[in-house]
Design an enzyme around this catalytic site. Sequence first.
Site, PDB file in Angstrom:
ATOM      1  N   GLY A  18       3.809  75.015  33.590  1.00 35.99           N
ATOM      2  CA  GLY A  18       3.135  73.795  34.033  1.00 35.99           C
ATOM      3  C   GLY A  18       4.086  72.834  34.728  1.00 35.99           C
ATOM      4  O   GLY A  18       5.129  72.478  34.188  1.00 35.99           O
ATOM      5  N   GLY A  20       3.267  69.695  35.670  1.00 36.99           N
ATOM      6  CA  GLY A  20       2.740  68.331  35.572  1.00 36.99           C
ATOM      7  C   GLY A  20       3.866  67.401  35.138  1.00 36.99           C
ATOM      8  O   GLY A  20       5.052  67.725  35.268  1.00 36.99           O
ATOM      9  N   PHE A  21       3.502  66.234  34.603  1.00 32.28           N
ATOM     10  CA  PHE A  21       4.532  65.270  34.194  1.00 32.28           C
ATOM     11  C   PHE A  21       5.477  65.867  33.151  1.00 32.28           C
ATOM     12  O   PHE A  21       6.688  65.693  33.224  1.00 32.28           O
ATOM     13  CB  PHE A  21       3.884  64.016  33.606  1.00 32.28           C
ATOM     14  CG  PHE A  21       3.219  63.157  34.630  1.00 32.28           C
ATOM     15  CD1 PHE A  21       3.953  62.563  35.641  1.00 32.28           C
ATOM     16  CD2 PHE A  21       1.859  62.931  34.588  1.00 32.28           C
ATOM     17  CE1 PHE A  21       3.345  61.760  36.592  1.00 32.28           C
ATOM     18  CE2 PHE A  21       1.237  62.130  35.529  1.00 32.28           C
ATOM     19  CZ  PHE A  21       1.974  61.543  36.531  1.00 32.28           C
ATOM     20  N   VAL A  87      -0.964  81.457  34.538  1.00 33.87           N
ATOM     21  CA  VAL A  87      -0.540  82.002  33.242  1.00 33.87           C
ATOM     22  C   VAL A  87      -1.778  82.404  32.446  1.00 33.87           C
ATOM     23  O   VAL A  87      -2.701  81.595  32.248  1.00 33.87           O
ATOM     24  CB  VAL A  87       0.320  80.979  32.476  1.00 33.87           C
ATOM     25  CG1 VAL A  87       0.653  81.489  31.082  1.00 33.87           C
ATOM     26  CG2 VAL A  87       1.590  80.690  33.249  1.00 33.87           C
ATOM     27  N   GLU A 178     -11.968  53.119  36.601  1.00 36.47           N
ATOM     28  CA  GLU A 178     -11.239  53.044  37.874  1.00 36.47           C
ATOM     29  C   GLU A 178     -12.068  53.643  39.007  1.00 36.47           C
ATOM     30  O   GLU A 178     -12.112  53.110  40.118  1.00 36.47           O
ATOM     31  CB  GLU A 178      -9.886  53.756  37.747  1.00 36.47           C
ATOM     32  CG  GLU A 178      -8.952  53.021  36.799  1.00 36.47           C
ATOM     33  CD  GLU A 178      -7.532  53.549  36.773  1.00 36.47           C
ATOM     34  OE1 GLU A 178      -6.615  52.743  36.591  1.00 36.47           O
ATOM     35  OE2 GLU A 178      -7.338  54.763  36.919  1.00 36.47           O
ATOM     36  N   ASP A 308       0.143  66.626  27.396  1.00 36.74           N
ATOM     37  CA  ASP A 308      -1.250  66.584  26.927  1.00 36.74           C
ATOM     38  C   ASP A 308      -1.620  67.717  25.983  1.00 36.74           C
ATOM     39  O   ASP A 308      -2.480  67.557  25.115  1.00 36.74           O
ATOM     40  CB  ASP A 308      -2.202  66.697  28.133  1.00 36.74           C
ATOM     41  CG  ASP A 308      -2.507  65.355  28.779  1.00 36.74           C
ATOM     42  OD1 ASP A 308      -1.832  64.365  28.439  1.00 36.74           O
ATOM     43  OD2 ASP A 308      -3.423  65.311  29.614  1.00 36.74           O
TER      44      ASP A 308
HETATM   45  C1  FAD Z   1      -8.109  61.130  36.591  1.00 36.63           C
HETATM   46  C2  FAD Z   1      -6.961  60.848  35.661  1.00 36.63           C
HETATM   47  C3  FAD Z   1      -6.315  59.623  35.721  1.00 36.63           C
HETATM   48  C4  FAD Z   1      -5.250  59.348  34.864  1.00 36.63           C
HETATM   49  N1  FAD Z   1      -4.626  58.129  34.955  1.00 36.63           N
HETATM   50  C5  FAD Z   1      -3.548  57.885  34.187  1.00 36.63           C
HETATM   51  C6  FAD Z   1      -2.844  56.657  34.302  1.00 36.63           C
HETATM   52  O1  FAD Z   1      -3.210  55.794  35.101  1.00 36.63           O
HETATM   53  N2  FAD Z   1      -1.742  56.457  33.532  1.00 36.63           N
HETATM   54  C7  FAD Z   1      -1.309  57.414  32.649  1.00 36.63           C
HETATM   55  O2  FAD Z   1      -0.296  57.221  31.980  1.00 36.63           O
HETATM   56  N3  FAD Z   1      -1.970  58.576  32.490  1.00 36.63           N
HETATM   57  C8  FAD Z   1      -3.074  58.835  33.240  1.00 36.63           C
HETATM   58  N4  FAD Z   1      -3.745  60.018  33.104  1.00 36.63           N
HETATM   59  C9  FAD Z   1      -3.277  60.986  32.116  1.00 36.63           C
HETATM   60  C10 FAD Z   1      -2.088  61.752  32.661  1.00 36.63           C
HETATM   61  O3  FAD Z   1      -2.337  62.132  33.999  1.00 36.63           O
HETATM   62  C11 FAD Z   1      -1.853  62.965  31.785  1.00 36.63           C
HETATM   63  O4  FAD Z   1      -1.606  62.520  30.477  1.00 36.63           O
HETATM   64  C12 FAD Z   1      -0.673  63.760  32.280  1.00 36.63           C
HETATM   65  O5  FAD Z   1      -0.923  64.273  33.580  1.00 36.63           O
HETATM   66  C13 FAD Z   1      -0.364  64.916  31.350  1.00 36.63           C
HETATM   67  O6  FAD Z   1       0.753  65.584  31.855  1.00 36.63           O
HETATM   68  P1  FAD Z   1       0.951  67.102  31.496  1.00 36.63           P
HETATM   69  O7  FAD Z   1       2.210  67.508  32.182  1.00 36.63           O
HETATM   70  O8  FAD Z   1       0.832  67.309  30.043  1.00 36.63           O
HETATM   71  O9  FAD Z   1      -0.292  67.847  32.148  1.00 36.63           O
HETATM   72  P2  FAD Z   1      -0.735  67.925  33.672  1.00 36.63           P
HETATM   73  O10 FAD Z   1      -0.246  66.774  34.443  1.00 36.63           O
HETATM   74  O11 FAD Z   1      -2.196  68.183  33.624  1.00 36.63           O
HETATM   75  O12 FAD Z   1       0.007  69.211  34.212  1.00 36.63           O
HETATM   76  C14 FAD Z   1      -0.312  70.497  33.734  1.00 36.63           C
HETATM   77  C15 FAD Z   1       0.148  71.496  34.770  1.00 36.63           C
HETATM   78  O13 FAD Z   1      -0.016  72.792  34.235  1.00 36.63           O
HETATM   79  C16 FAD Z   1      -0.578  73.645  35.201  1.00 36.63           C
HETATM   80  N5  FAD Z   1      -1.319  74.680  34.490  1.00 36.63           N
HETATM   81  C17 FAD Z   1      -2.271  74.496  33.547  1.00 36.63           C
HETATM   82  N6  FAD Z   1      -2.733  75.673  33.101  1.00 36.63           N
HETATM   83  C18 FAD Z   1      -2.053  76.616  33.785  1.00 36.63           C
HETATM   84  C19 FAD Z   1      -2.095  78.037  33.795  1.00 36.63           C
HETATM   85  N7  FAD Z   1      -2.906  78.721  32.986  1.00 36.63           N
HETATM   86  N8  FAD Z   1      -1.275  78.699  34.636  1.00 36.63           N
HETATM   87  C20 FAD Z   1      -0.431  78.012  35.458  1.00 36.63           C
HETATM   88  N9  FAD Z   1      -0.344  76.679  35.496  1.00 36.63           N
HETATM   89  C21 FAD Z   1      -1.152  75.994  34.675  1.00 36.63           C
HETATM   90  C22 FAD Z   1      -1.457  72.725  36.025  1.00 36.63           C
HETATM   91  O14 FAD Z   1      -1.667  73.250  37.334  1.00 36.63           O
HETATM   92  C23 FAD Z   1      -0.664  71.441  36.047  1.00 36.63           C
HETATM   93  O15 FAD Z   1       0.212  71.368  37.151  1.00 36.63           O
HETATM   94  C24 FAD Z   1      -4.820  60.319  33.941  1.00 36.63           C
HETATM   95  C25 FAD Z   1      -5.474  61.560  33.883  1.00 36.63           C
HETATM   96  C26 FAD Z   1      -6.531  61.823  34.732  1.00 36.63           C
HETATM   97  C27 FAD Z   1      -7.210  63.161  34.677  1.00 36.63           C
END
Ligand code: FAD
Length: 455
Positions: A18, A20-21, A87, A178, A308
């Site tokens: 992943g 993401g953040f 994955v 929002e 998350d």
């Molecule tokens: C619309 C929206 C607005 C938001 N606004 C805010 C905000 O203003 N402030 C704030 O603090 N938080 C906000 N959030 C929450 C924040 O975006 C999430 O908490 C954060 O993105 C979580 O980060 P993460 O790295 O855990 O997951 P994610 O950012 O979701 O990243 C997960 C990554 O894993 C990859 N992935 C997942 N499953 C697979 C797989 N099976 N195979 C390969 N790759 C995979 C995805 O492509 C993605 O790139 C918001 C969320 C949303 C949906």
Amino acid sequence: MSPSRAHHDAGPHVVVVGGGFAGLGCARRLAKHDDVRVTLLDRNNYHQFQPLLYQVATSQLAPSDVAYSLRKLFRDRPNVDVKLAGVESIDAAARTVHTTDAGSFTGDVVVLAAGSQPNFFNTPGAQEHAFPLYALDDATHLRSRILGVFEAADRDPSLLDDGALNFVVVGGGPTGVETAGALADLIRDTMTVEYRDLAVSAARVHIVDLGHTLLGPFSEHAHDYVAKVLGRKGVQLHLGTAVTEVGAGHVALGDGTTIRTRCVVWGGGIKAPALAARAGLPQGRGGRIDVEPDLTVDGFPGVYVAGDVANIPAPDGGSFPQLGSVALQSGTWAADNILAEAAGRSRKPFHYHDKGIMAMIGRGAAIAEVGPHRHELHGVIAFSAWLGVHAALMTGVRDRVDAFIAWASDSFSSARGPQLLDHAEAAQIDWGEDAAPEPMTLREGDSAGRPAAAT
Ligand SMILES: Cc1cc2nc3c(=O)[nH]c(=O)nc-3n(C[C@H](O)[C@H](O)[C@H](O)COP(=O)(O)OP(=O)(O)OC[C@H]3O[C@@H](n4cnc5c(N)ncnc54)[C@H](O)[C@@H]3O)c2cc1C
């Protein structure tokens, strides 16, 4: 392995699932250590900045403004290998990640940072007909639908009677608030000017939420403030009301109301991604993986879970919220613990530096609650707090944030209008039959002669 990598073999090989953040926070921290080899897997070859997806959906930003190439981010780091891979499952005991399209990867350490996915709570029709707002593709699909209904109604005004310009946002949390605020601004500031032949004043934005307040985690006073701001923007609130069904051309509510619409935005909740159940790891609340305070998983040495997808224990006995700053900080923390372990030092329990909670309520209004005693901020000051936190999040992704700050300031002060660009096929909508439930219900407060929340 390429010869340029041979000298990295001394340290651990870390497979990060992943980008993401959380995954990026982890990979970026590890990337600074030449002896550590990182394989970063994501189903997209870009990072998507979720907090700004609603801006893409409402045409305020282009998709390229909120997505960053993962390969470019690590272009100068030969110890980080980015692989485009979906994955499929994880053998946590063997620390092997199986993908659908790029083979398998075994690391000394695996970091699971796969985020969340939308939760439709088994609402009939929601998965088929509602537009979630979780990924960049979701945002561009929603944008096409929003522009599509305006284009269609412009060509055939009789579609107004079909609810063409009714927009229903499900969920009164930050995503719903929002999005509804931005939609109302788009309609008021842009559509009224650019669609001259259309009765844009007929457009309605509705928010539906089962809870009795908007922005649940905020204070009572904030709930009132948000309701007031949205009310001023003309957004109609349906609080304490369930969505019982979503159809191709309507939404049915628990109070018997039916709203005709071709655009239902689903901001109604998230759950653990399907992958969490295929990792063989202990799942807790919401299907998320239960982790130890140091972000490892009991019984699975060399496995970390961040962001998350993790239930990270918080000092109050619950778990940390699913926020970008929690994800970024926990990913970075996991990297530090991996480095500590490799150096023979002990791992530390995750400590979260709380940046507060905040939301933009369309142009010119924002709400923030910051600090341990949750001081409430409104308007420009809240926006400044929002900007600070999101700029910090963005520096977790890329180094330059000046364009973001310039855009945000313009956007807040309404100096720049949205860009309404799309192509004909993307905006195509099937206006065919819709089996809306009977009886048709009129709601109080709807525009005379044309019930917005009715069929
Ligand atoms: C619309 C929206 C607005 C938001 N606004 C805010 C905000 O203003 N402030 C704030 O603090 N938080 C906000 N959030 C929450 C924040 O975006 C999430 O908490 C954060 O993105 C979580 O980060 P993460 O790295 O855990 O997951 P994610 O950012 O979701 O990243 C997960 C990554 O894993 C990859 N992935 C997942 N499953 C697979 C797989 N099976 N195979 C390969 N790759 C995979 C995805 O492509 C993605 O790139 C918001 C969320 C949303 C949906």
